[in-house]
Enzyme design. Structure first.
Site, PDB file in Angstrom:
ATOM      1  N   GLY A  11       0.846  -1.192   0.000  1.00 49.74           N
ATOM      2  CA  GLY A  11       0.000   0.000   0.000  1.00 49.74           C
ATOM      3  C   GLY A  11       0.878   1.237   0.000  1.00 49.74           C
ATOM      4  O   GLY A  11       1.093   1.891  -1.014  1.00 49.74           O
ATOM      5  N   ARG A  12       1.457   1.490   1.178  1.00 51.09           N
ATOM      6  CA  ARG A  12       2.232   2.719   1.399  1.00 51.09           C
ATOM      7  C   ARG A  12       3.339   2.944   0.361  1.00 51.09           C
ATOM      8  O   ARG A  12       3.522   4.053  -0.117  1.00 51.09           O
ATOM      9  CB  ARG A  12       2.861   2.638   2.793  1.00 51.09           C
TER      10      ARG A  12
ATOM     11  N   TYR B 150      -0.240   8.507  15.567  1.00 45.61           N
ATOM     12  CA  TYR B 150       1.019   7.752  15.739  1.00 45.61           C
ATOM     13  C   TYR B 150       2.205   8.644  16.097  1.00 45.61           C
ATOM     14  O   TYR B 150       3.332   8.152  16.144  1.00 45.61           O
ATOM     15  CB  TYR B 150       1.395   7.021  14.445  1.00 45.61           C
TER      16      TYR B 150
ATOM     17  N   CYS C  86     -10.747  21.154  17.757  1.00 47.48           N
ATOM     18  CA  CYS C  86     -10.701  21.377  19.196  1.00 47.48           C
ATOM     19  C   CYS C  86     -10.150  20.163  19.944  1.00 47.48           C
ATOM     20  O   CYS C  86     -10.884  19.484  20.670  1.00 47.48           O
ATOM     21  CB  CYS C  86     -12.092  21.731  19.699  1.00 47.48           C
TER      22      CYS C  86
ATOM     23  N   TYR D  10      -2.737   6.470   3.620  1.00 46.30           N
ATOM     24  CA  TYR D  10      -3.395   6.611   4.919  1.00 46.30           C
ATOM     25  C   TYR D  10      -3.617   8.086   5.267  1.00 46.30           C
ATOM     26  O   TYR D  10      -3.581   8.459   6.429  1.00 46.30           O
ATOM     27  CB  TYR D  10      -2.591   5.894   6.019  1.00 46.30           C
TER      28      TYR D  10
HETATM   29  N1  LLP Z   1      -2.045  -6.250   3.937  1.00 48.88           N
HETATM   30  C1  LLP Z   1      -2.622  -6.232   5.144  1.00 48.88           C
HETATM   31  C2  LLP Z   1      -3.294  -7.461   5.617  1.00 48.88           C
HETATM   32  C3  LLP Z   1      -2.582  -5.079   5.941  1.00 48.88           C
HETATM   33  O1  LLP Z   1      -3.146  -5.094   7.141  1.00 48.88           O
HETATM   34  C4  LLP Z   1      -1.924  -3.923   5.463  1.00 48.88           C
HETATM   35  C5  LLP Z   1      -1.876  -2.694   6.274  1.00 48.88           C
HETATM   36  C6  LLP Z   1      -1.343  -3.968   4.181  1.00 48.88           C
HETATM   37  C7  LLP Z   1      -1.410  -5.152   3.453  1.00 48.88           C
HETATM   38  C8  LLP Z   1      -0.646  -2.801   3.568  1.00 48.88           C
HETATM   39  O2  LLP Z   1       0.458  -2.404   4.310  1.00 48.88           O
HETATM   40  P1  LLP Z   1       1.470  -1.299   3.734  1.00 48.88           P
HETATM   41  O3  LLP Z   1       2.132  -1.862   2.509  1.00 48.88           O
HETATM   42  O4  LLP Z   1       0.693  -0.077   3.406  1.00 48.88           O
HETATM   43  O5  LLP Z   1       2.416  -1.079   4.835  1.00 48.88           O
HETATM   44  N2  LLP Z   1      -2.740   3.625   9.157  1.00 48.88           N
HETATM   45  C9  LLP Z   1      -1.368   3.227   9.377  1.00 48.88           C
HETATM   46  C10 LLP Z   1      -1.010   1.971   8.606  1.00 48.88           C
HETATM   47  C11 LLP Z   1      -1.908   0.805   8.906  1.00 48.88           C
HETATM   48  C12 LLP Z   1      -1.573  -0.411   8.089  1.00 48.88           C
HETATM   49  C13 LLP Z   1      -2.613  -1.444   8.237  1.00 48.88           C
HETATM   50  N3  LLP Z   1      -2.430  -2.610   7.409  1.00 48.88           N
HETATM   51  C14 LLP Z   1      -0.477   4.393   9.027  1.00 48.88           C
HETATM   52  O6  LLP Z   1      -0.979   5.467   8.676  1.00 48.88           O
HETATM   53  O7  LLP Z   1       0.743   4.276   9.129  1.00 48.88           O
END
Ligand code: LLP
Length: 420
Positions: free
Chosen positions: A275-276, A316, A344, A373
């Site tokens: 994702g990120r 975070y 607020c 995100y």
């Molecule tokens: N697959 C699963 C099962 C996940 O739970 C997640 C992220 C991903 C893939 C994708 O992960 P990435 O490649 O984006 O690291 N809101 C938080 C991040 C929460 C991630 C949750 N799961 C933030 O803003 O850092």
């Protein structure tokens, strides 16, 4: 690598001045770079060119239909965690057989929807979920393809709120218990075992924890093979980190090479759920300074974006670089300031104790690395309409989400007759 740079002292996305977008769509707004997204997709895909694999973009990072359509065009599938995400993925043209469904709390309705759509597989997170999916598939006269999300008990060494692969977490099925669950699944009439899955956390800045997890999975894969359970898919989840400030996460090439070396000979199709790493540094949040507020303690720069627009700093303590859209002369004084929003809550900040060029009312600033995100975690808190999103390609931009209106805020709300 991204596409946000200064030309003539003004921060641009591609060839478009950010102050122009601000004038035309107002502030705050999210801005994404299409060439950067494409470059990130291609960089992620590169190591697996000659290898059976499917990348399923983790929609929770960014689920705008335009962004998803770009993923579709580049052959990516989707990792979904809700009926809403499944709906949006389908709407963006992502074929069902490129969709994996993760998450600990799939409802009966969501399960039915995914079975009927014909997704690639459910990533199972508990014994009871497995039983429910078997029952629902039976009801629908189908077989549900599944993998078990194995919790390998590996410490990803990231922020505790976004690490998921330790035994103490709610995610996945304990690696020791997984064998039993696979054996149970094999006996179920409406379950087809197709894969094995793990995801250990997000924003990982080292390769080691990924490899440790794969090594543990390999032992399980071997053990299950001896019992006649073989898999088509090995889903390694997402989690690869990005640079927000001075982190040095592995390049997707390095990550890919390490993974390929570790899994070689297994003969399984690799599934990834990034994702990120695809969207994080392809997007920013642009906001305008409303006020300077100097107290005996601190200087506050009050801007028109709040924690409802970007919650990562509040939730975070996340760091996002702040750049002025109009670059200040090198001799401009800097000052230590907090960049705060209009909400607020004391946790409503975008940056704390940051050295910034002295900013004035009306100045525009860019909150960097906000493509993942950011918008997806935004809300209407304090009855603030959600901001627009724009996508820049070269010298043109398109609005891909239009700013919500006050009417949008009350759409769906109803006053019962007794209160009229
Ligand atoms: N697959 C699963 C099962 C996940 O739970 C997640 C992220 C991903 C893939 C994708 O992960 P990435 O490649 O984006 O690291 N809101 C938080 C991040 C929460 C991630 C949750 N799961 C933030 O803003 O850092």
């Amino acid at each position: 690598m991204h596409d946000f740079s200064y030309h003539g002292g003004i921060l641009h996305c591609g060839d478009v001045r950010l102050d122009r977008i601000a004038r035309e769509v107002g502030t705050p707004f999210y801005c994404y770079s299409m060439p950067t997204l494409v470059r990130h997709i291609e960089a992620f895909e590169e190591p697996y060119k000659a290898i059976d694999h499917q990348t399923c973009f983790a929609m929770k990072a960014n689920s705008n239909l335009a962004i998803l359509s770009l993923m579709t065009r580049y052959g990516l599938g989707a990792d979904v965690v809700s009926g809403g995400e499944l709906y949006k993925a389908t709407k963006a043209g992502i074929p069902a057989d490129k969709i994996v469904y993760s998450g600990v709390g799939k409802t009966t309705e969501e399960i039915d929807m995914a079975i009927s759509a014909g997704i690639m597989m459910f990533n199972i997170e508990s014994q009871q979920e497995l039983e429910v999916i078997n029952a629902r598939a039976g009801e629908l006269g189908r077989k549900a393809p599944i993998s078990i999300r194995v919790n390998p008990d590996v410490d990803p060494r990231t922020h505790p709120y976004i690490s998921t692969g330790l035994r103490s977490h709610k995610f996945g099925i304990d690696i020791e218990a997984s064998t039993t669950q696979y054996l149970r699944a094999r006996e179920m009439d409406h379950i087809e075992i197709v894969g094995i899955d793990c995801h250990i956390g997000s924003q990982l800045t080292e390769v080691r924890p990924f490899i440790d997890a794969v090594e543990r999975l390999k032992i399980l894969i071997e053990e299950l093979a001896q019992r006649g359970i073989v898999f088509r898919y090995l889903d390694l989840g997402g989690g690869l980190g990005i640079t927000y400030s001075d982190e040095q996460p592995p390049h997707p090439r390095e990550y890919g090479k390490a993974i390929i070396d570790t899994v070689s000979g297994l003969g399984m199709t690799l599934i990834f759920e990034p994702g990120r790493v695809i969207v994080g540094n392809a997007g920013i949040l642009v906001t305008r300074v409303l006020y300077r507020k100097e107290t005996p303690e601190k200087t506050f720069i009050v801007v028109d974006a709040g924690m409802n627009d970007l919650i990562r700093p509040a939730l975070y303590g996340a760091y996002h670089e702040i750049l002025p859209v109009e670059r200040k002369a090198p001799e401009t004084r800097t000052e230590k300031a907090d960049v705060v929003g209009p909400i607020c809550e004391s946790s409503d900040f975008l940056a704390k104790d940051r050295d910034l060029p002295v900013l004035a009312r009306g100045d525009l600033i860019a909150v960097m690395s906000a493509g993942a995100y950011g918008f997806t975690m935004s809300s209407n808190y304090n009855s603030r309409p959600r901001p627009p999103e724009v996508l820049v390609d070269g010298d043109a931009y398109s609005v891909i989400f239009k700013r919500q209106t006050y009417e949008d805020l009350v759409a769906g709300e109803m006053i019962p007759d007794t209160l009229r």
